[in-house]
Write a protein that holds these residues in place. Structure first.
Motif, PDB file in Angstrom:
ATOM      1  N   GLN A 145       0.848  -1.190   0.000  1.00 50.55           N
ATOM      2  CA  GLN A 145       0.000   0.000   0.000  1.00 50.55           C
ATOM      3  C   GLN A 145       0.885   1.242   0.000  1.00 50.55           C
ATOM      4  N   MET A 146       0.428   2.285  -0.680  1.00 52.78           N
ATOM      5  CA  MET A 146       1.230   3.499  -0.839  1.00 52.78           C
ATOM      6  C   MET A 146       1.663   4.093   0.493  1.00 52.78           C
ATOM      7  N   HIS A 163       7.806   0.599 -10.068  1.00 54.99           N
ATOM      8  CA  HIS A 163       7.316   0.461 -11.434  1.00 54.99           C
ATOM      9  C   HIS A 163       6.088   1.333 -11.693  1.00 54.99           C
ATOM     10  N   GLN A 164       5.090   1.251 -10.794  1.00 53.25           N
ATOM     11  CA  GLN A 164       3.885   2.048 -11.011  1.00 53.25           C
ATOM     12  C   GLN A 164       3.001   2.058  -9.771  1.00 53.25           C
ATOM     13  N   VAL A 165       2.054   3.014  -9.791  1.00 56.44           N
ATOM     14  CA  VAL A 165       1.017   3.071  -8.759  1.00 56.44           C
ATOM     15  C   VAL A 165      -0.141   2.202  -9.238  1.00 56.44           C
ATOM     16  N   LEU A 166      -0.665   1.386  -8.336  1.00 54.82           N
ATOM     17  CA  LEU A 166      -1.811   0.532  -8.639  1.00 54.82           C
ATOM     18  C   LEU A 166      -3.040   1.055  -7.911  1.00 54.82           C
ATOM     19  N   LEU A 178       3.733  -0.926  -7.082  1.00 58.11           N
ATOM     20  CA  LEU A 178       4.288  -2.144  -7.651  1.00 58.11           C
ATOM     21  C   LEU A 178       5.774  -1.891  -7.855  1.00 58.11           C
ATOM     22  N   HIS A 179       6.589  -2.737  -7.229  1.00 57.85           N
ATOM     23  CA  HIS A 179       8.038  -2.741  -7.421  1.00 57.85           C
ATOM     24  C   HIS A 179       8.382  -4.029  -8.152  1.00 57.85           C
ATOM     25  N   ILE A 180       9.396  -3.987  -9.004  1.00 53.30           N
ATOM     26  CA  ILE A 180       9.769  -5.152  -9.794  1.00 53.30           C
ATOM     27  C   ILE A 180      11.276  -5.398  -9.684  1.00 53.30           C
TER      28      ILE A 180
END
Length: 187
Positions: A145-146, A163-166, A178-180
């Motif tokens: 969670q952010m 990577h991005q906000v979900l 999301l981290h990759i």
């Protein structure tokens, strides 16, 4: 799969010993879940011996199916792997694709701020790529969670790039990150 992972001690941190959860972990698990911060960020409550036994059975089933490979993380001061429970790391492989999996973790309250989570996550990550790259594993995803800033720091320390906000979606009530980490990305 009988797997144990070890993380060497550093000048500022004890060695870590990671192994699949077992019945001897019931009481340390209940103790760890008494922490309100841990309960805030996890979905399955463990409030009693019965809850812990159920949670541990879910971990055993995960190893049997290969869908949830969860490790108890212990501090290992003596080299025996019999120290104090400090956390959990898990790799979840639930989709039809073998290209990616999801990782997660938590740290017991008494162990936070000592580098346990990133070190244990790095051990899990290395093991996952070593074992499952032959099956096509190319990427590990880490979601949080952010507003969980500590998880964001852990992800970055373990080489998981943002990577991005979900957008929020059940069971997560808030937007997330999301981290990759790719197989060819160094920590």
């Amino acid at each position: 799969m009988n797997v144990t992972l070890q993380v060497d001690a550093t000048p500022s941190a004890s060695a870590l010993f990671l192994r699949p959860w077992d019945d001897g972990d019931v009481e340390p698990l209940v103790e760890a879940y008494r922490d309100p911060t841990l309960r805030r960020w996890t979905r399955l409550p463990v409030e009693s011996i019965e809850d812990a036994a159920e949670w541990l059975e879910m971990q055993r089933r995960g190893w049997e199916t290969g869908e949830r490979l969860s490790f108890a993380v212990y501090e290992d001061h003596s080299g025996t792997g019999k120290g104090r429970l400090v956390g959990n790391v898990v790799m979840k492989r639930t989709g039809p694709s073998q290209e990616s999996a999801e990782v997660g973790y938590w740290t017991a309250a008494h162990a936070r701020g000592r580098g346990v989570a990133p070190r244990a996550l790095e051990a899990l990550t290395s093991w996952a790529f070593d074992v499952f790259m032959v099956e096509g594993l190319e990427r590990l995803n880490l979601l949080h969670q952010m507003d969980n800033l500590a998880s964001c720091r852990v992800a970055e320390k373990a080489g998981y790039g943002f990577h991005q906000v979900l957008p929020a979606r059940p069971p997560f009530p808030r937007d997330g990150h999301l981290h990759i980490r790719r197989a060819d990305t160094p920590a």
